[in-house]
Structures are given as C-alpha cells and as structure tokens.
Design a protein around this motif. Structure first.
Motif, PDB file in Angstrom:
ATOM      1  N   ASN A   1      21.935  41.459  66.505  1.00 42.58           N
ATOM      2  CA  ASN A   1      20.148  42.470  66.668  1.00 42.58           C
ATOM      3  C   ASN A   1      21.439  43.445  67.819  1.00 42.58           C
ATOM      4  N   ASP A   2      22.284  42.747  68.561  1.00 39.88           N
ATOM      5  CA  ASP A   2      22.422  44.515  69.081  1.00 39.88           C
ATOM      6  C   ASP A   2      23.138  45.398  68.162  1.00 39.88           C
TER       7      ASP A   2
ATOM      8  N   GLY B   1      21.100  46.229  65.325  1.00 40.36           N
ATOM      9  CA  GLY B   1      20.139  46.760  64.828  1.00 40.36           C
ATOM     10  C   GLY B   1      19.981  47.909  65.978  1.00 40.36           C
TER      11      GLY B   1
ATOM     12  N   SER C   1      14.555  37.789  61.684  1.00 39.97           N
ATOM     13  CA  SER C   1      15.494  39.074  61.542  1.00 39.97           C
ATOM     14  C   SER C   1      15.092  39.424  59.405  1.00 39.97           C
TER      15      SER C   1
ATOM     16  N   GLU D   1      14.866  52.931  70.867  1.00 45.21           N
ATOM     17  CA  GLU D   1      13.990  52.419  69.542  1.00 45.21           C
ATOM     18  C   GLU D   1      12.996  51.947  70.086  1.00 45.21           C
TER      19      GLU D   1
ATOM     20  N   THR E   1      24.412  38.439  67.767  1.00 45.37           N
ATOM     21  CA  THR E   1      25.029  39.463  68.309  1.00 45.37           C
ATOM     22  C   THR E   1      26.097  39.547  67.453  1.00 45.37           C
TER      23      THR E   1
ATOM     24  N   SER F   1      23.646  39.483  60.872  1.00 48.11           N
ATOM     25  CA  SER F   1      22.832  40.366  61.238  1.00 48.11           C
ATOM     26  C   SER F   1      22.588  40.089  62.919  1.00 48.11           C
TER      27      SER F   1
ATOM     28  N   PHE G   1      25.442  44.326  60.129  1.00 48.54           N
ATOM     29  CA  PHE G   1      24.498  44.400  61.150  1.00 48.54           C
ATOM     30  C   PHE G   1      23.942  43.897  59.689  1.00 48.54           C
TER      31      PHE G   1
ATOM     32  N   THR H   1      14.521  48.012  58.865  1.00 51.04           N
ATOM     33  CA  THR H   1      15.934  48.756  59.957  1.00 51.04           C
ATOM     34  C   THR H   1      16.711  49.256  58.849  1.00 51.04           C
TER      35      THR H   1
ATOM     36  N   SER I   1      13.285  47.148  66.510  1.00 48.81           N
ATOM     37  CA  SER I   1      14.629  46.472  65.249  1.00 48.81           C
ATOM     38  C   SER I   1      15.204  45.637  64.704  1.00 48.81           C
ATOM     39  N   HIS I   2      15.139  44.625  65.565  1.00 54.56           N
ATOM     40  CA  HIS I   2      15.839  43.328  65.036  1.00 54.56           C
ATOM     41  C   HIS I   2      15.343  41.552  64.785  1.00 54.56           C
TER      42      HIS I   2
ATOM     43  N   LYS J   1      14.988  43.441  59.617  1.00 49.56           N
ATOM     44  CA  LYS J   1      16.115  44.309  59.285  1.00 49.56           C
ATOM     45  C   LYS J   1      16.286  44.693  58.284  1.00 49.56           C
TER      46      LYS J   1
END
Length: 327
Positions: free
Chosen positions: A164-165, A167, A104, A178, A140, A162, A158, A110, A202-203, A107
C-alpha cells in the motif's frame, strides 16, 4: 439527447478550430447520464463529423436479466464473472452489478492510471505520508521516507507484492497528492463504463465509500490486457527490487507474489496459463481475485471472484469457473 451530444460536439469542434489543435487531437464524448456508450461521437481533423467505434464494441455487455441464470451451488462468492474476452462472451455471471468492497483489486485501477500517465524512467522519492501508513495490518513494501526508486521498479513491486505504501508513492508522484490521483482514477474507470465504482484511495484499504462491482473490475482488467508492461509485471512470482535509501545506500528487497498460482501453492486446471492477475483481501471485502488467463482453446478469459469466505474457497471457485471454458 442525440441533439445535445451533437451540439456538444460542434462546440468542441469550434474550440479545436480556434485553438489550432484540430489536426492533432481526437475528442470522444458519450452520454454519461443515460450510460449509453453506444452514442459516442468523435471529431477529428477539423473537417469531418462521424460516429466513433463505440466502446461497447470492446467489451462484453451483460444484461441484468442474464445475471444469476444457471448458477452453481458450489459457487458461493458474492460477485462472480467469467468472460471470453476474445469472443466477448459471458460464460458465468452472478452478483456482478452488486456493490462490493474491492480491497487490493483497487490496484488494477491504480496501475491503469500509472501506465497511462506515468513515466517508467522517472525516479520516485518516497514521502513521509507513503512511508507512514497508520492502519494496523496494512501490507507494505517496507519503503522508508527518502528512498529513491525507479517508477517501473515501484509499480512492479506494487503489483507483485501489493504494498500500500507503493500505491501512495505512485499516486503522489503522478498527481502531487493521493487525493488528486484518486479523482483521476475515478474519471478513468468511468470512461471505461465502470459506473458502479467509487474509489477513495489508491490501494484498497477499507473505506465505506470505496467500492466497485465484479463487472467493473472486469472492465478495468480488460483494458489492462492491452498493456504488455502490465502483463509482464503482474505475472511474476517473485520480484527483486533494487533502489537507494536516503543516504545513497543500495537496497535490495525480494517480493513474492500474492497470487498463489504464481507461487506454486495452487494450480489451475490443465491447459490454462496465467497472463496477469490481482488479489485483494480485507475483513469487509473477503477474499478476492481477478485473473486474465489463456485457455486450452488459446482464447483469453477474465475471471473475477469477489468476497469468497476463504483463500481455499477463492481458488476452488476460480478453477470451477475456468473449467466452464471447456464445456
């Protein structure tokens, strides 16, 4: 090569003059083949050709022969870096150019793209794809298809929790898919000099082709240090997100930070304060953390620790690196 860059620049200048946009835009190019970011030139105003301030002046350049010198036996993570970003001085570097899985820490990149291209006032509708991550154990924010959430709220959730959904939802909102967003991520980090990085999502969920280096993570966080919104978002120990579900009902979720310094489970050495940071953990990546802190001398430091074998080891190694600022 300089002749090639000069000719490319003249071509850009010609396009600018013909398009009538020369007075408004500044173009920056550099030789990506050789990686020589000192060769950057810019064209501005349609009349003057001059050498731009090289991007290397904004970062700490660390030569390969300096990596691994004066290492400590107690610092066992695969990628370790500490930089005084005010003096642009490296205090510790080991394995910083080795290809590692970021989990992560992804991120951070991201977030950089979101801050650069996103509109904080937008509303984001959560898609089926974002709300149906199939990988077992994926963290998530428990977002559901049809939820409508403010972009700033989504980005903060996010970074703090953290998810992931979140992201995927951010990526889809900015670029439509994505996949397109990830291409933009890769382009943006390479523009920072992060040439050892390749993202596939992205995650940060594991993919063999999704990798980076400790030095590249430093470059990304160093850029993010200029964004006050990022500092505000990623330094929160707890965040309350409020939004609407697909039926218009008000939803409230409380997200705790993944950074143990912010939850009070771990303490930094005396005199240090956390400004921002990001964790990352998968089986392949191990335990990762990158932090931006202020020290007792009021200098700002970035510390990157990748692939530590446990959470306790991760934080003890970060603290040992921080203690070097006092020496």
């Amino acid at each position: 090569m300089r002749i090639k860059i000069f000719m490319m620049t003249i071509s850009i200048l010609s396009v600018m003059l013909m398009s009538g946009c020369a007075d408004e835009q500044v173009f920056l190019t550099y030789d990506t083949i050789s990686g020589n970011i000192d060769s950057a030139v810019s064209v501005s105003g349609g009349e003057y050709l001059y050498k731009a301030e090289p991007y290397s002046s904004k970062v700490c350049i660390i030569k390969a022969e300096e990596v691994g010198e004066n290492t400590s036996d107690s610092l066992t993570a695969s990628g370790l870096l500490m930089v005084d970003i005010d003096d642009k001085r490296m205090l510790y570097a080991d394995g910083i150019y080795d290809r590692l899985y970021p989990a992560s820490l992804t991120k951070l990149a991201t977030a950089l793209v979101c801050l650069k291209y996103g509109n904080m006032d937008d509303d984001v509708t959560i898609s089926y794809t974002a709300s149906h991550i199939s990988e077992p154990g994926a963290k998530t924010c428990f977002l559901q298809e049809g939820d409508v959430i403010n972009f700033r709220t989504l980005l903060t959730s996010f970074l703090v929790y953290s998810g992931n959904d979140a992201g995927i939802a951010l990526a889809e909102h900015i670029c439509g898919t994505e996949k397109k967003f990830v291409k933009l991520m890769n382009d943006e980090v390479k523009a920072l000099g992060a040439t050892g990085t390749h993202f596939t999502n992205s995650h940060g969920l594991h993919d063999e082709n999704h990798y980076t280096t400790a030095y590249d993570i430093y470059l990304i966080l160093n850029e993010l240090a200029e964004y006050d919104e990022f500092l505000e978002m990623s330094s929160q120990g707890e965040y309350v997100a409020e939004f609407e579900d697909s039926s218009g009902n008000q939803i409230k979720k409380v997200y705790d930070s993944t950074i143990k310094y912010l939850t009070g489970e771990k303490n930094m050495p005396k005199g240090f304060s956390l400004l921002a940071g990001k964790t990352g953990t998968t089986i392949a990546a191990g335990n990762c953390l990158s932090v931006l802190v202020t020290g007792p001398d009021s200098h700002r430091y970035i510390v990157v620790c990748m692939k530590a074998y446990s959470y306790d080891s991760l934080y003890s190694q970060i603290n040992e690196l921080l203690s070097m600022a006092k020496s």
